[in-house]
Scaffold this active site. Sequence first.
Site, PDB file in Angstrom:
ATOM      1  N   HIS A  14       0.847  -1.194   0.000  1.00  0.00           N
ATOM      2  CA  HIS A  14       0.000   0.000   0.000  1.00  0.00           C
ATOM      3  C   HIS A  14       0.886   1.249   0.000  1.00  0.00           C
ATOM      4  CE1 HIS A  14      -2.950  -3.001   1.110  1.00  0.00           C
ATOM      5  NE2 HIS A  14      -3.924  -2.107   1.077  1.00  0.00           N
ATOM      6  N   ASP A  74       9.767  -7.391   1.421  1.00  0.00           N
ATOM      7  CA  ASP A  74       9.934  -7.070   2.836  1.00  0.00           C
ATOM      8  C   ASP A  74      11.377  -6.645   3.001  1.00  0.00           C
ATOM      9  OD1 ASP A  74       8.345  -6.996   5.339  1.00  0.00           O
ATOM     10  OD2 ASP A  74      10.052  -8.123   6.099  1.00  0.00           O
ATOM     11  N   TYR A 167      14.202   4.995   5.639  1.00  0.00           N
ATOM     12  CA  TYR A 167      15.493   5.343   6.244  1.00  0.00           C
ATOM     13  C   TYR A 167      16.529   5.829   5.221  1.00  0.00           C
ATOM     14  CZ  TYR A 167      14.064   2.987  10.621  1.00  0.00           C
ATOM     15  OH  TYR A 167      13.417   2.614  11.774  1.00  0.00           O
ATOM     16  N   LYS A 188      20.030   5.053  -7.677  1.00  0.00           N
ATOM     17  CA  LYS A 188      19.782   4.222  -6.499  1.00  0.00           C
ATOM     18  C   LYS A 188      19.319   2.828  -6.915  1.00  0.00           C
ATOM     19  CE  LYS A 188      16.533   3.504  -2.749  1.00  0.00           C
ATOM     20  NZ  LYS A 188      15.244   3.894  -2.142  1.00  0.00           N
ATOM     21  N   HIS A 193      19.559  -2.595  -2.279  1.00  0.00           N
ATOM     22  CA  HIS A 193      19.240  -3.949  -1.835  1.00  0.00           C
ATOM     23  C   HIS A 193      18.108  -4.544  -2.675  1.00  0.00           C
ATOM     24  CE1 HIS A 193      16.921  -0.866   0.118  1.00  0.00           C
ATOM     25  NE2 HIS A 193      16.102  -1.716   0.690  1.00  0.00           N
ATOM     26  N   ARG A 194      17.157  -3.678  -3.049  1.00  0.00           N
ATOM     27  CA  ARG A 194      16.046  -4.145  -3.878  1.00  0.00           C
ATOM     28  C   ARG A 194      16.549  -4.500  -5.274  1.00  0.00           C
ATOM     29  NH1 ARG A 194      12.917  -0.443  -2.368  1.00  0.00           N
ATOM     30  NH2 ARG A 194      12.067  -1.671  -0.656  1.00  0.00           N
TER      31      ARG A 194
END
Length: 208
Positions: A14, A74, A167, A188, A193-194
């Site tokens: 969401h 997540d 963050y 980025k 990490h994504r």
Amino acid sequence: MRKLGSETLVIATHNAGKLKEISALLAPYGVQCVSAGALGLAEPVEDGTTFVENALIKARAAAQAAGLPALADDSGMSVAALGGRPGVYTADWAERQSFEGEPGRDWYMAMGKVEGLLAEQGPAADRSCWFSCVLALAWPDGETAVYEGRVDGTYTWPPRGTMGFGYDPVFVPHGRDCSFAELDPAEKQKISHRADAFAKLVAEQFGA
């Protein structure tokens, strides 16, 4: 390994920021994305104790509710000096308590909590930190696949930049002088990490 077809992919979030970032990463592969929020799907209770568990909870719930393949992310920040906290509870640290104002998430408050704990350890505190990301794919029949990514960096204070979320303003990735929130979003996406997790997903789902 099962492959994604031409169906619409539900992004189990969401969060508009996450939807935008994930959609951009999948766009080159012709994947049409729609958020769980846009479909009016309820947010499941994330009671897992790891990123993998929570990503699977979200992906499975969205896939079953929508009858379509679903992708859940997540992710969170872990700080070495705090024993890996906030980790899987990254978003929880941003939730306002009753004495902290209106219900909702306050990321500046969350960043301040981390800084406060580091400050208690003094100027020699280890500010090494890392972002983790788990991507979970789920199909309505229950089949799943999981991809994990990570990027390491340093926790900085005060927060810098306005282009990120969560963050991002306090995270300076290794090899860079600017925070994630100061980086152009396209830059980025190459090192996050994504992006690391997505590279693994793409290799398996869209590779030869």
